[in-house]
Write a protein that holds these residues in place. Structure first.
Motif, PDB file in Angstrom:
ATOM      1  N   GLU A  60       0.873  -1.191   0.000  1.00 30.82           N
ATOM      2  CA  GLU A  60       0.000   0.000   0.000  1.00 30.82           C
ATOM      3  C   GLU A  60       0.900   1.227   0.000  1.00 30.82           C
ATOM      4  OE1 GLU A  60      -2.144   2.547  -0.122  1.00 30.82           O
ATOM      5  OE2 GLU A  60      -3.720   1.458   0.945  1.00 30.82           O
ATOM      6  N   ASP A  61       0.609   2.177  -0.899  1.00 28.83           N
ATOM      7  CA  ASP A  61       1.515   3.327  -0.995  1.00 28.83           C
ATOM      8  C   ASP A  61       1.140   4.495  -0.087  1.00 28.83           C
ATOM      9  OD1 ASP A  61      -0.712   3.894  -2.463  1.00 28.83           O
ATOM     10  OD2 ASP A  61       0.328   4.403  -4.318  1.00 28.83           O
ATOM     11  N   GLU A  62      -0.021   4.416   0.557  1.00 28.30           N
ATOM     12  CA  GLU A  62      -0.358   5.488   1.491  1.00 28.30           C
ATOM     13  C   GLU A  62       0.188   5.110   2.867  1.00 28.30           C
ATOM     14  OE1 GLU A  62      -4.676   6.928   0.738  1.00 28.30           O
ATOM     15  OE2 GLU A  62      -4.373   4.985  -0.173  1.00 28.30           O
TER      16      GLU A  62
ATOM     17  N   ASP B 224      -3.208  -2.966  -2.201  1.00 30.05           N
ATOM     18  CA  ASP B 224      -3.954  -1.815  -2.694  1.00 30.05           C
ATOM     19  C   ASP B 224      -4.030  -1.903  -4.224  1.00 30.05           C
ATOM     20  OD1 ASP B 224      -5.196   0.682  -2.776  1.00 30.05           O
ATOM     21  OD2 ASP B 224      -3.286   1.757  -2.886  1.00 30.05           O
TER      22      ASP B 224
ATOM     23  N   ASN C  29      -4.702   0.586  -6.379  1.00 29.94           N
ATOM     24  CA  ASN C  29      -4.078   1.759  -6.994  1.00 29.94           C
ATOM     25  C   ASN C  29      -2.699   2.029  -6.412  1.00 29.94           C
ATOM     26  OD1 ASN C  29      -6.140   2.759  -8.849  1.00 29.94           O
ATOM     27  ND2 ASN C  29      -7.356   2.943  -6.975  1.00 29.94           N
TER      28      ASN C  29
ATOM     29  N   LYS D 189     -12.188   0.833   0.527  1.00 29.51           N
ATOM     30  CA  LYS D 189     -11.756   1.930   1.388  1.00 29.51           C
ATOM     31  C   LYS D 189     -12.874   2.961   1.481  1.00 29.51           C
ATOM     32  CE  LYS D 189      -6.878   1.859   0.133  1.00 29.51           C
ATOM     33  NZ  LYS D 189      -5.857   2.654  -0.560  1.00 29.51           N
TER      34      LYS D 189
HETATM   35 CA    CA Z   1      -2.945   3.820  -3.349  1.00 32.17          CA
END
Ligand code: CA
Length: 234
Positions: free
Chosen positions: A12-14, A56, A58, A105
């Motif tokens: 997950e990039d967040e 995730d 995205n 989410k």
């Molecule tokens: Ca993302």
């Protein structure tokens, strides 16, 4: 002896979502690894086997769908997708590519935890059931882990379809299997399979096994009927 902690990898990039989820799962006794990208996850997974991926959809670079497709071709690892509100189509594609489940989410952590528990139960039962290593013609084939390894240690990467075909051959060694039977074995793309698909798959599998197509010793052609696994099983 204490039970082994399941290893969960979050891709997950967040950072806030990732960190909060990691500490939540950690508090339930899971071993958690955090990755901000597919590249990072691939490096990790090459060295450290995981039981479940939370991915995730995205992501910058390789996205969650691509990760799902690649991981599924390799193993039966549990995959849960995290999807945004507007990712309806991606969610469906994700499931078609072999993800086991998804949450939208903003997700409810308890709901995700319940899904994780269910999935881990399912995948660990499946591994127990199918853990079996078969040896033939200079190879060992781990049916649960989907590893095909040469006796010199080299790993042979199989796609999901190649794995499924090889598994059916080994379960029916010495028996001629028609193309229809082999089509039915490719569970995730029944509709797309045809006799021609099977012929192509067999060609690829023979190449990976080093089986001479003109004089095969592992997968033999039975003209007009289909194919038969003729290697000696150990
Ligand atoms: Ca993302």
């Amino acid at each position: 002896m204490a039970a082994r902690q399941p290893h969960i990898v979050i891709i997950e990039d967040e950072p806030v979502t990732r960190g909060a989820l990691a500490s939540y799962l950690d508090s339930f006794g899971y071993r958690v690894s955090e990755c901000e990208s597919a590249a990072r996850a691939e490096r990790l997974l090459a060295q450290d086997e995981a039981d479940l991926l939370i991915v995730d959809i995205n992501l910058e670079g390789k996205d969650g769908l691509e990760i799902t497709r690649e991981q599924r071709a390799r193993s039966e690892i549990g995959i849960i997708l995290l999807s945004g509100r507007t990712d309806d189509v991606d969610r469906i594609v994700g499931l078609e590519l072999g993800a086991d489940d998804y949450v939208c989410k903003p997700f409810n952590r308890r709901e995700l935890l319940a899904r994780i528990k269910n999935l881990l139960r399912r995948t660990s039962a499946m591994r127990q059931m199918t853990r079996r290593v078969v040896r033939f013609d200079g190879f060992s084939f781990d049916l649960a882990m989907r590893h095909l390894q040469k006796d010199d240690g080299a790993l042979v990467t199989l796609t999901r379809a190649e794995y499924e075909i090889l598994r059916v051959f080994i379960g029916n060694a010495g028996i001629v299997l028609g193309r229809d039977r082999l089509c039915a074995a490719i569970t995730h793309r029944k509709d797309a399979s045809s006799g021609r698909t099977i012929d192509v798959l067999i060609q690829r599998l023979r190449a990976k096994l080093g089986d001479d197509p003109r004089n095969p010793r592992i997968i033999t052609t039975s003209h007009g009927e289909g194919y038969v696994f003729t290697a000696q099983l150990g």
